[in-house]
Design an enzyme around this catalytic site. Structure first.
Site, PDB file in Angstrom:
ATOM      1  N   ALA A 172       3.542 -12.429   2.457  1.00  0.00           N
ATOM      2  CA  ALA A 172       3.220 -11.026   2.701  1.00  0.00           C
ATOM      3  C   ALA A 172       3.252 -10.781   4.202  1.00  0.00           C
ATOM      4  CB  ALA A 172       1.858 -10.695   2.118  1.00  0.00           C
ATOM      5  N   TYR A 173       3.354  -9.526   4.567  1.00  0.00           N
ATOM      6  CA  TYR A 173       3.550  -9.151   5.972  1.00  0.00           C
ATOM      7  C   TYR A 173       2.349  -8.388   6.508  1.00  0.00           C
ATOM      8  CZ  TYR A 173       8.087 -11.030   5.367  1.00  0.00           C
ATOM      9  OH  TYR A 173       9.098 -11.922   5.133  1.00  0.00           O
ATOM     10  N   LEU A 174       1.832  -8.887   7.633  1.00  0.00           N
ATOM     11  CA  LEU A 174       0.743  -8.205   8.331  1.00  0.00           C
ATOM     12  C   LEU A 174       1.315  -7.126   9.234  1.00  0.00           C
ATOM     13  CD1 LEU A 174      -1.304 -11.386   9.287  1.00  0.00           C
ATOM     14  CD2 LEU A 174      -1.615  -9.896   7.296  1.00  0.00           C
TER      15      LEU A 174
END
Length: 150
Positions: A27-29
């Protein structure tokens, strides 16, 4: 430095399921610059990637499972899940195809990536017969972009 080519795949190679495989969740912050968290099998890490399509900086930092789980709740957009098969490139012992078969929201999507040691080698590499469209230059199938799709 990460130097890689990426190809869309519509028909997977025969017997790909028999090659080594990793379960990946990521997942991407942040997507500009790219900051992601990834769990690959039982290993977790945070990755920073600079801008770029063929070549870009990449740094990986190890995370505990607890830190990964905490940061995963902070992610924006889609959590990507896929199985990554490691397939040797015939005639090139130094190259491996990372063949990603997506699950969940992107089930049915298949991408092949190959990492190179030089941009020249990457540009000169002839695609394998089971590769379809080269999507390296468009960026449309970058995982960070997929994470933002509705």
């Amino acid at each position: 430095m990460e130097i890689e080519r990426k190809f869309l795949v519509t028909t997977p190679p025969e017997n790909y399921e028999f090659f080594p495989c990793h379960e990946i969740e990521q997942a991407y912050l942040c997507t500009e610059p790219v900051v992601r968290v990834r769990k690959e099998d039982d290993t977790c890490y945070l990755t920073y990637k600079s801008k770029g399509l063929l070549a870009r900086e990449e740094y990986n930092l190890p995370l505990t499972k607890e830190a990964y789980t905490h940061l995963l709740t902070k992610a924006d957009g889609n959590i990507l899940t896929k199985k990554r098969y490691l397939i040797p490139v015939p005639g090139r012992e130094d190259l491996t195809v990372e063949f990603d078969v997506f699950e969940g929201k992107f089930a049915g999507l298949m991408l092949a990536e190959i990492e190179f040691t030089s941009e020249e080698d990457a540009r000169e590499f002839p695609p394998l017969s089971w590769f379809d469209r080269d999507v390296t230059w468009s960026g449309e199938y970058q995982n960070s972009r997929l994470s933002k799709m509705p």
